[in-house]
Design a protein around this motif. Sequence first.
Motif, short mmCIF file in Angstrom:
data_model
loop_
_atom_site.label_atom_id
_atom_site.label_comp_id
_atom_site.label_asym_id
_atom_site.label_seq_id
_atom_site.Cartn_x
_atom_site.Cartn_y
_atom_site.Cartn_z
N THR A 64 0.84 -1.20 0.00
CA THR A 64 0.00 0.00 0.00
C THR A 64 0.88 1.25 0.00
O THR A 64 2.05 1.21 0.39
CB THR A 64 -0.90 0.06 1.25
N ILE A 65 0.28 2.35 -0.43
CA ILE A 65 0.84 3.67 -0.24
C ILE A 65 -0.18 4.46 0.57
O ILE A 65 -1.38 4.30 0.37
CB ILE A 65 1.16 4.36 -1.58
N PHE A 66 0.29 5.25 1.52
CA PHE A 66 -0.64 5.95 2.40
C PHE A 66 -0.10 7.33 2.74
O PHE A 66 1.10 7.62 2.60
CB PHE A 66 -0.90 5.15 3.68
N GLY A 67 -0.99 8.18 3.21
CA GLY A 67 -0.59 9.52 3.62
C GLY A 67 -1.65 10.16 4.48
O GLY A 67 -2.81 9.71 4.50
N GLY A 68 -1.27 11.19 5.20
CA GLY A 68 -2.23 11.88 6.05
C GLY A 68 -1.74 13.25 6.47
O GLY A 68 -0.54 13.57 6.38
#
Length: 198
Positions: A64-68
């Motif tokens: 996965t790739i994630f960000g916030g």
Amino acid sequence: MKKQLVLAALLASAPFVASAEGLSYSYVEGGYTRVNADTGISGFDPELDGGYIRGSAELGENFTIFGGYSKTQDDVRFSGFSFDTDFETAEIGFGYHADISDRADFIAELSYLRQEIDIDGISGEAKGGKLNLGIRGEMTDNLEGWVKAGYVDGGDFEGDFVGTLGGQYKFNQTWGIVGEVEFNDETTQYMIGARASF
């Protein structure tokens, strides 16, 4: 140290009782967040309120790739004065997940972390890396949870353990309500929001 020991015990004994097949690693979510900071200065422990947004997208079967991003603020009173205080956090990274049984997934996350605090126009920032290892699984058809133990280091960070506890109540395959708490020796961040999974 006590928090890390409790988190390690939870990781070792997480008794998820349902299949992890219903877990989605592609989602967007947003909501309310609060940051409680322990500055080490007696009487100056800000409690900042604001909002957050984050998301994740699957890359193939196991990655996965994630960000916030989150921003909180408050007028903090100290020694009879009021200080306009803002705190921002941004994170982006890659994740890996794999079945450890038909009950839960093992998760690993490596990310870049940036934090900035501004007190009446005087600002400072910290940048570095963050590693999380944990377990995520379904406890019922509508309820899932996760527990993660992490470490922040490199760049401007001198090394700090991080713990995360979270859960989601799913109304259907798309919509759910999420709650999470992340803590280290200096800050505790609470989040509650809505998640749309794909």
